[in-house]
Write an enzyme that holds these catalytic residues in place. Structure first.
Site, PDB file in Angstrom:
ATOM      1  N   ILE A 109      39.451  40.948  29.476  1.00  0.00           N
ATOM      2  CA  ILE A 109      39.223  40.521  30.849  1.00  0.00           C
ATOM      3  C   ILE A 109      38.254  41.526  31.442  1.00  0.00           C
ATOM      4  O   ILE A 109      38.439  42.739  31.309  1.00  0.00           O
ATOM      5  CB  ILE A 109      40.544  40.443  31.658  1.00  0.00           C
ATOM      6  CG1 ILE A 109      40.270  39.999  33.102  1.00  0.00           C
ATOM      7  CG2 ILE A 109      41.294  41.759  31.645  1.00  0.00           C
ATOM      8  CD1 ILE A 109      41.537  39.754  33.916  1.00  0.00           C
ATOM      9  N   SER A 110      37.189  41.058  32.054  1.00  0.00           N
ATOM     10  CA  SER A 110      36.111  41.933  32.505  1.00  0.00           C
ATOM     11  C   SER A 110      36.541  42.848  33.651  1.00  0.00           C
ATOM     12  O   SER A 110      37.475  42.553  34.397  1.00  0.00           O
ATOM     13  CB  SER A 110      34.904  41.111  32.962  1.00  0.00           C
ATOM     14  OG  SER A 110      34.337  40.406  31.886  1.00  0.00           O
ATOM     15  N   GLN A 111      35.842  43.940  33.793  1.00  0.00           N
ATOM     16  CA  GLN A 111      35.994  44.861  34.908  1.00  0.00           C
ATOM     17  C   GLN A 111      35.844  44.084  36.223  1.00  0.00           C
ATOM     18  O   GLN A 111      34.963  43.246  36.351  1.00  0.00           O
ATOM     19  CB  GLN A 111      34.916  45.936  34.803  1.00  0.00           C
ATOM     20  CG  GLN A 111      34.859  46.933  35.931  1.00  0.00           C
ATOM     21  CD  GLN A 111      33.614  47.802  35.831  1.00  0.00           C
ATOM     22  OE1 GLN A 111      32.699  47.511  35.044  1.00  0.00           O
ATOM     23  NE2 GLN A 111      33.572  48.864  36.619  1.00  0.00           N
ATOM     24  N   PRO A 112      36.707  44.339  37.219  1.00  0.00           N
ATOM     25  CA  PRO A 112      36.641  43.585  38.480  1.00  0.00           C
ATOM     26  C   PRO A 112      35.254  43.559  39.117  1.00  0.00           C
ATOM     27  O   PRO A 112      34.809  42.507  39.589  1.00  0.00           O
ATOM     28  CB  PRO A 112      37.659  44.316  39.371  1.00  0.00           C
ATOM     29  CG  PRO A 112      38.647  44.870  38.410  1.00  0.00           C
ATOM     30  CD  PRO A 112      37.857  45.262  37.200  1.00  0.00           C
ATOM     31  N   ARG A 165      45.163  39.162  40.096  1.00  0.00           N
ATOM     32  CA  ARG A 165      44.635  39.547  38.791  1.00  0.00           C
ATOM     33  C   ARG A 165      45.753  39.883  37.790  1.00  0.00           C
ATOM     34  O   ARG A 165      45.607  39.641  36.583  1.00  0.00           O
ATOM     35  CB  ARG A 165      43.691  40.743  38.964  1.00  0.00           C
ATOM     36  CG  ARG A 165      42.981  41.185  37.687  1.00  0.00           C
ATOM     37  CD  ARG A 165      42.028  42.335  37.999  1.00  0.00           C
ATOM     38  NE  ARG A 165      41.542  43.007  36.818  1.00  0.00           N
ATOM     39  CZ  ARG A 165      40.462  42.656  36.125  1.00  0.00           C
ATOM     40  NH1 ARG A 165      39.753  41.614  36.525  1.00  0.00           N
ATOM     41  NH2 ARG A 165      40.083  43.327  35.063  1.00  0.00           N
TER      42      ARG A 165
END
Length: 248
Positions: A95-98, A69
């Site tokens: 970038i989205s939350q994992p 990531r």
């Protein structure tokens, strides 16, 4: 004289080789902790953010474990790459939350034969996760700079099964439809008809829908020609916009 020259040459050569070897060892020692640190952070992310919240699909977990990531975030935010939150990537995008990445991927029920459309390439992280699981990923990004950057990163990382298009994701990518699954990572105020029409029989679409600060993650499933719609999770994504930056 030749013997004297050899006496000077041999020690010098030995010292050169010795110091070159020492420099090589030190550089490896310096770089190793950083590599280990990211691996440890990634494993911690999988354990505490993904598995602990109920993600159980083995392929999704392995993809989250394998994709680095930190390569998909700006250098200024690299120390926060594995944090439990979204991060800015420039041009007003994130970038989205994992966990959200894992959740949206798992709910699509993908396999090795799946052909997936992604709307909103952004950093490229979600597409990379999909590419670890699926046969092919078609991803659309309206911000040219992000599309180019992600495309270059995919090539560098060896993702030959990702195809990038710079354009309006609202319209989908009819040339390669129908898709087994569609994942949308930006929020329109309504579900685009072109995306509905490009979903295969038996296929699934996951999409955030709503106004800028009030959105629901919606799952659509096509069965016998009709679409079943279910709200699954409150979320907050960047809005879906057209070429004139107008919100859909």
């Amino acid at each position: 004289m030749k013997a004297i020259k050899r006496c000077f040459q041999v020690p010098f050569l030995s010292r050169y080789i010795f110091f070159s070897f020492v420099i090589l060892i030190l550089s490896c020692v310096r770089s190793q902790p950083q590599v280990d640190r990211f691996k440890e952070l990634r494993e911690n992310m999988v354990t505490t953010q993904i598995k602990a919240r109920g993600i159980s699909n083995r392929e999704v977990i392995e993809a989250m474990r394998n994709v680095e990531r930190h390569l998909f975030v700006p250098e200024t935010h690299i120390q926060h790459a594995y944090g439990d939150h979204p991060l800015p990537i420039g041009y007003g995008q994130t970038i989205s939350q994992p966990y959200i990445v894992a959740f949206m991927t798992e709910i699509l029920n993908l396999d090795k034969s799946s052909k997936v459309l992604e709307v909103g390439t952004g950093s490229g992280y979600q597409a990379a996760i999909l590419a670890e699981i699926c046969d092919s990923v078609y991803t659309i990004e309206i911000v040219e700079e992000l599309g180019i950057r992600s495309s270059q990163l995919f090539k560098k990382l060896g993702y030959s099964n990702i195809k990038v298009k710079i354009g309006d994701g609202y319209k989908g990518w009819s040339e390669y439809s129908p898709f087994d699954a569609i994942i949308v990572t930006c929020a329109p105020t309504h579900i685009p008809d072109p995306l509905k029409n490009q979903l295969k029989e038996g296929g699934r679409m996951i999409i955030p829908v709503g106004e800028r600060y009030v959105q629901e993650l919606v799952l659509l499933t096509r069965k016998k020609g009709s679409l079943k719609q279910t709200s699954v999770l409150p979320v907050r994504f960047v809005p879906m916009v057209d070429e004139k930056d107008m919100i859909y």
